[in-house]
Scaffold this active site. Sequence first.
Site, mmCIF file in Angstrom:
data_model
loop_
_atom_site.group_PDB
_atom_site.id
_atom_site.type_symbol
_atom_site.label_atom_id
_atom_site.label_comp_id
_atom_site.label_asym_id
_atom_site.label_seq_id
_atom_site.Cartn_x
_atom_site.Cartn_y
_atom_site.Cartn_z
ATOM 1 N N GLU A 276 0.880 -1.448 -0.546
ATOM 2 C CA GLU A 276 -0.370 0.057 0.070
ATOM 3 C C GLU A 276 0.900 1.234 -0.347
ATOM 4 O OE1 GLU A 276 -3.386 -0.212 -0.417
ATOM 5 O OE2 GLU A 276 -3.113 -2.580 -0.404
ATOM 6 N N ASP A 357 3.688 -4.065 -5.717
ATOM 7 C CA ASP A 357 4.227 -5.125 -5.087
ATOM 8 C C ASP A 357 6.529 -5.366 -5.394
ATOM 9 O OD1 ASP A 357 2.630 -6.497 -4.766
ATOM 10 O OD2 ASP A 357 2.254 -8.317 -6.884
HETATM 11 ZN ZN LIG Z 1 -2.387 -2.465 -4.887
#
Ligand SMILES: [Zn+2]
Length: 414
Positions: A276, A357
């Site tokens: 996030e 990611d």
């Molecule tokens: Zn995401």
Amino acid sequence: MENTLLVVFVVIITVDYFFDRIMDYLNASRWSNKLPEELKGIYDEEKYRKSQDYSKVNMRLGIITSSISFLLILGMLLFGGFGMLDGLIRQYTDHPILMTLLFFALLGLASDILSTPFDLYNTFVVEERFGFNRTTLATYVSDKLKGWMLALVLGGGLLAVFVWFYHIAGQLFWLYAWIFFSLFSVFMSMFYSTLIVPLFNKQTPLEEGELRTAIEGFSRQAGFKLDNIFVIDGSKRSSKANAYFSGLGPKKRIVLYDTLIKDHSVEELVAILAHEVGHYKKKHTLKGMALSVVHTGIMLFLLGLFINRPELSLALGGQEPSFHLGILAFGLLYAPVSLLLGIMGNYISRQHEYQADAFASEEYHPEPLQEALKKLSVNNLSNLRPHAAYVFVHYSHPPLLKRLQHLETFKQRE
Ligand SMILES: [Zn+2]
């Protein structure tokens, strides 16, 4: 001209309907009775079967609801139903703002009443059967009432301003509306968490302890100033878990579902949070907002070109040109553009997910994120073998296997 337009409307909604059915069909062609090789180690036989049942039930329900709504809109078009509604409202008022508000309020109410039985079935039968539902009837009813209130106040307010612009600004009304809606969306993204979310959920600051210490340790190391970590009571409605980033500047906050905390280790939670933070660090929130402002601008500009053409209202069965029939007709014509822009938006969003990611892998570790993503997918009974075309059109996140593969490349680099 009106008849040609009517044919165009019918073609658009028909193509749209069958396009969705083809997508469903492609997705269903990837189902199998045996656990596929590539999912071993993620799903066991029993959970896999359950996830297949869940996908099937959801698809069936989706086909029923979209078929009914397709037939209703088709009927309304062919029998001039929208024009009749306009005529009915004109018997009671000729105030331009009030007419438009009433028109959309009645359509909204009718569509809500028609969709509620399916929504109830979905929450209390489907989600219940698969063990996800935590919504009580009391919560459901209060959600419904608050939803109506919000639609009335916010939706009605915005719509009233929109009609008012149309009457005072002439040719440039789309520009006024664009500036107004853009400012409103910036305001909303800043205050959504403090103004809207509390109507439906309780958010509490994450308490002191192992998790908070670990998260703070990570943000210090990643150079991210994080004062607002909140836990939201998602368990009030569903056992499904999630986490998200919201707000801008000093209003930014990370929100973790209580259901997420319950099911994941501290390391996995930090990895999810790192993902996030990645969205923030890579400016995805800002880019997303900029894109939506551009999208709104394109739409309003096109609306400005079309709205004064009386054929639009007449094609919907109206006796005279009207602003709301014009908007509705424009909405029908705009559907293919909206589908294309949606596909582009999903493509960009999937790229953003890969980037977040990558950030989490570089600033933290890829393994706990892989574990967390697997757990989330299994707990939510996600369809892990979606058809590539379905992903291309509908997925805002890459499918799990793709994300795991991508994360794997960072493991080798560590
Ligand atoms: Zn995401």
